[in-house]
Scaffold this active site. Structure first.
Site, mmCIF file in Angstrom:
data_model
loop_
_atom_site.group_PDB
_atom_site.id
_atom_site.type_symbol
_atom_site.label_atom_id
_atom_site.label_comp_id
_atom_site.label_asym_id
_atom_site.label_seq_id
_atom_site.Cartn_x
_atom_site.Cartn_y
_atom_site.Cartn_z
ATOM 1 N N TYR A 143 49.577 67.963 56.477
ATOM 2 C CA TYR A 143 48.224 68.279 56.942
ATOM 3 C C TYR A 143 47.815 67.416 58.132
ATOM 4 O O TYR A 143 46.782 67.638 58.741
ATOM 5 C CB TYR A 143 47.199 68.118 55.810
ATOM 6 C CG TYR A 143 47.434 69.056 54.641
ATOM 7 C CD1 TYR A 143 47.999 70.314 54.834
ATOM 8 C CD2 TYR A 143 47.105 68.686 53.346
ATOM 9 C CE1 TYR A 143 48.227 71.168 53.772
ATOM 10 C CE2 TYR A 143 47.324 69.549 52.274
ATOM 11 C CZ TYR A 143 47.893 70.786 52.497
ATOM 12 O OH TYR A 143 48.112 71.627 51.447
ATOM 13 N N LYS A 194 61.253 67.561 47.576
ATOM 14 C CA LYS A 194 62.231 68.632 47.806
ATOM 15 C C LYS A 194 63.386 67.979 48.571
ATOM 16 O O LYS A 194 63.694 68.340 49.710
ATOM 17 C CB LYS A 194 61.594 69.768 48.619
ATOM 18 C CG LYS A 194 60.651 70.648 47.805
ATOM 19 C CD LYS A 194 61.358 71.604 46.854
ATOM 20 C CE LYS A 194 61.967 72.771 47.579
ATOM 21 N NZ LYS A 194 62.691 73.670 46.641
ATOM 22 N N ASP A 227 59.498 72.757 43.050
ATOM 23 C CA ASP A 227 59.460 74.103 42.470
ATOM 24 C C ASP A 227 59.700 74.048 40.968
ATOM 25 O O ASP A 227 59.027 74.721 40.181
ATOM 26 C CB ASP A 227 60.464 75.046 43.174
ATOM 27 C CG ASP A 227 61.823 74.406 43.400
ATOM 28 O OD1 ASP A 227 61.959 73.176 43.229
ATOM 29 O OD2 ASP A 227 62.774 75.129 43.746
ATOM 30 N N ASP A 251 48.649 68.832 46.446
ATOM 31 C CA ASP A 251 47.530 69.759 46.567
ATOM 32 C C ASP A 251 47.735 70.926 45.596
ATOM 33 O O ASP A 251 46.863 71.286 44.798
ATOM 34 C CB ASP A 251 47.491 70.264 48.024
ATOM 35 C CG ASP A 251 46.225 71.029 48.343
ATOM 36 O OD1 ASP A 251 45.338 71.108 47.483
ATOM 37 O OD2 ASP A 251 46.131 71.557 49.469
ATOM 38 N N ASP A 255 46.100 71.353 41.492
ATOM 39 C CA ASP A 255 45.241 72.491 41.152
ATOM 40 C C ASP A 255 45.831 73.278 39.978
ATOM 41 O O ASP A 255 45.113 73.712 39.079
ATOM 42 C CB ASP A 255 45.069 73.436 42.351
ATOM 43 C CG ASP A 255 43.841 73.054 43.178
ATOM 44 O OD1 ASP A 255 43.254 71.984 42.911
ATOM 45 O OD2 ASP A 255 43.468 73.822 44.077
#
Ligand code: NAD
Length: 370
Positions: A143, A194, A227, A251, A255
């Site tokens: 970001y 990852k 994942d 993020d 959530d």
């Protein structure tokens, strides 16, 4: 009597002040019944600060936030402020506050309350007893990385670029927070990356592994691909204690984890900065929910996310774990007793308003402290 702790309250907009008024009652209860004293200041923030000072975060408020031992925030934004220029919008004040205070570690607990198990979309046996904490890196990663933007290519057509970049020190400082938190809980840390496909993932894993060897070998450390972590969160979330991950994965995963518990009105959060020479960290605590303009002024908002944010503040900034537990246990008890605000209402329960929820909570606290 413990020394005074400096606490800055930023109620914000719409339901923000409504839920913060209720937290102030819990603060007063603590002062009258426990050996703690707070030095409480309050400042307009977000839209309220735009109204008062023409800016969502005044320099004076920022200075007070930096000088406080902890900041407790309600929520900012709403329709009244949507037409302001982007840099004057309430949300810009929030971003500036986080940036100026360098709050790089975002803590999002996901705890289920037995009485609200039905609110989760998952089977009760999967989420019963869930108590996990996601630590998300908040000030770096994709970001913020440069270059970023949308460009037109020489042959026509456009191309968009975002850059994921992490330095060793950025990874190390957030991992350090997560290891320390794991030590105060069940002593297990899962680091999520990852590493199979991303260079930042390779560095992330190396730095976390080295830090573990160097300073935290007593903590049980595991690594997982992001994942797989997403799958495991909905398959068997109780396997986790503390999870640390980067800004993007954090993020999404935080959530996802918070929805395991079922209700936005119950979710607290914290954002922490680096410790200074005395060990004091800048910190902002806030409910995960926004300013809920649709229910503002109706005495309907669930105050518990804000109250539980205060209990996180007691635990993580003020070292008052017993007082934090009192609030958390009283919350469990009143929910078991059947009181519900509208957002968590279900058949056969007693629907109560914002302030009555806290009336009941304070009575329960009285009982537990008697
Ligand atoms: P929201 O979280 O305010 O509301 C989403 C839904 O959840 C609404 O139906 C609302 O009524 C309900 N809800 C939220 N909090 C509740 C509570 N305590 N009790 C009962 N119900 C609750 O999200 P939104 O509607 O997308 O955003 C509204 C405003 O809040 C926007 O201006 C947005 O930018 C702002 N916002 C601020 C923050 C923050 O201050 N940290 C976070 C998210 C959104």
């Amino acid at each position: 009597m413990a020394a005074n702790k400096k606490l800055l309250i930023l109620p914000g907009d719409y339901v923000g002040p409504e839920v913060m008024d209720q937290v102030k009652r819990v603060i007063r209860w603590m002062e009258s019944r426990r050996a703690v004293r707070f030095e409480v200041d309050e400042r307009p923030f977000g839209g309220a600060s735009c109204d008062a000072y023409g800016t969502p975060l005044s320099d004076e408020t920022l200075a007070m936030a930096k000088a406080a031992d902890a900041v407790l925030m309600g929520a900012v934004g709403g329709p009244k402020y949507n037409d302001l220029p982007r840099d004057l919008r309430p949300e810009a004040g929030l971003l500036r506050l986080r940036k100026e205070m360098d709050l790089f570690a975002n803590l999002r607990p996901a705890v289920t309350f037995d009485a609200l198990l039905e609110a989760s979309t998952l089977k009760p046996e999967v989420v019963k007893g869930l108590d996990l904490l996601i630590v998300r890196e908040l000030t770096s990663g994709i970001y913020f990385g440069q270059p970023r933007g949308i460009e037109t290519m020489p042959g026509g057509g456009r191309r968009a670029v975002d850059t994921q970049a992490y330095t060793e020190s950025e990874i190390r400082r957030v991992a350090e927070v997560a290891f320390e938190l794991a030590r105060t809980r069940r002593n297990k840390l899962l680091s999520v990356d990852k590493e199979n496909v991303m260079a930042t993932g390779v560095l992330w894993r190396e730095v976390v592994t080295a830090l573990h060897r160097e300073k935290f070998s007593d903590v049980e450390l595991e690594h997982m691909y992001a994942d797989n972590c997403a799958m495991q969160l909905v398959r068997n979330p109780r396997q986790f204690d503390v999870i640390v991950t980067d800004n993007l994965f954090g993020d999404i995963l935080s959530d996802c984890a918070s929805m395991l518990t079922g209700s936005l009105g119950m979710l607290p959060s914290a954002s922490l900065g680096a410790p200074d020479a005395t060990g004091r960290r800048l910190a902002v605590y806030e409910p995960v929910h926004g300013s809920a303009p649709d229910i503002a002024g109706k005495n309907m908002a669930n105050p518990l996310a804000a109250v539980l944010s205060f209990s996180m503040l007691l635990r993580y900034s003020f070292g008052l774990a017993d007082e934090a537990s009192l609030i958390e246990k009283a919350t469990q008890s009143i929910l078991n007793g059947g009181v519900r605000t509208a957002d968590i209402m279900s058949a056969g329960m007693a629907k109560v308003s914002t302030n009555v929820m806290v009336d009941v909570l304070l009575k329960e606290l009285d009982k537990s402290a008697a």
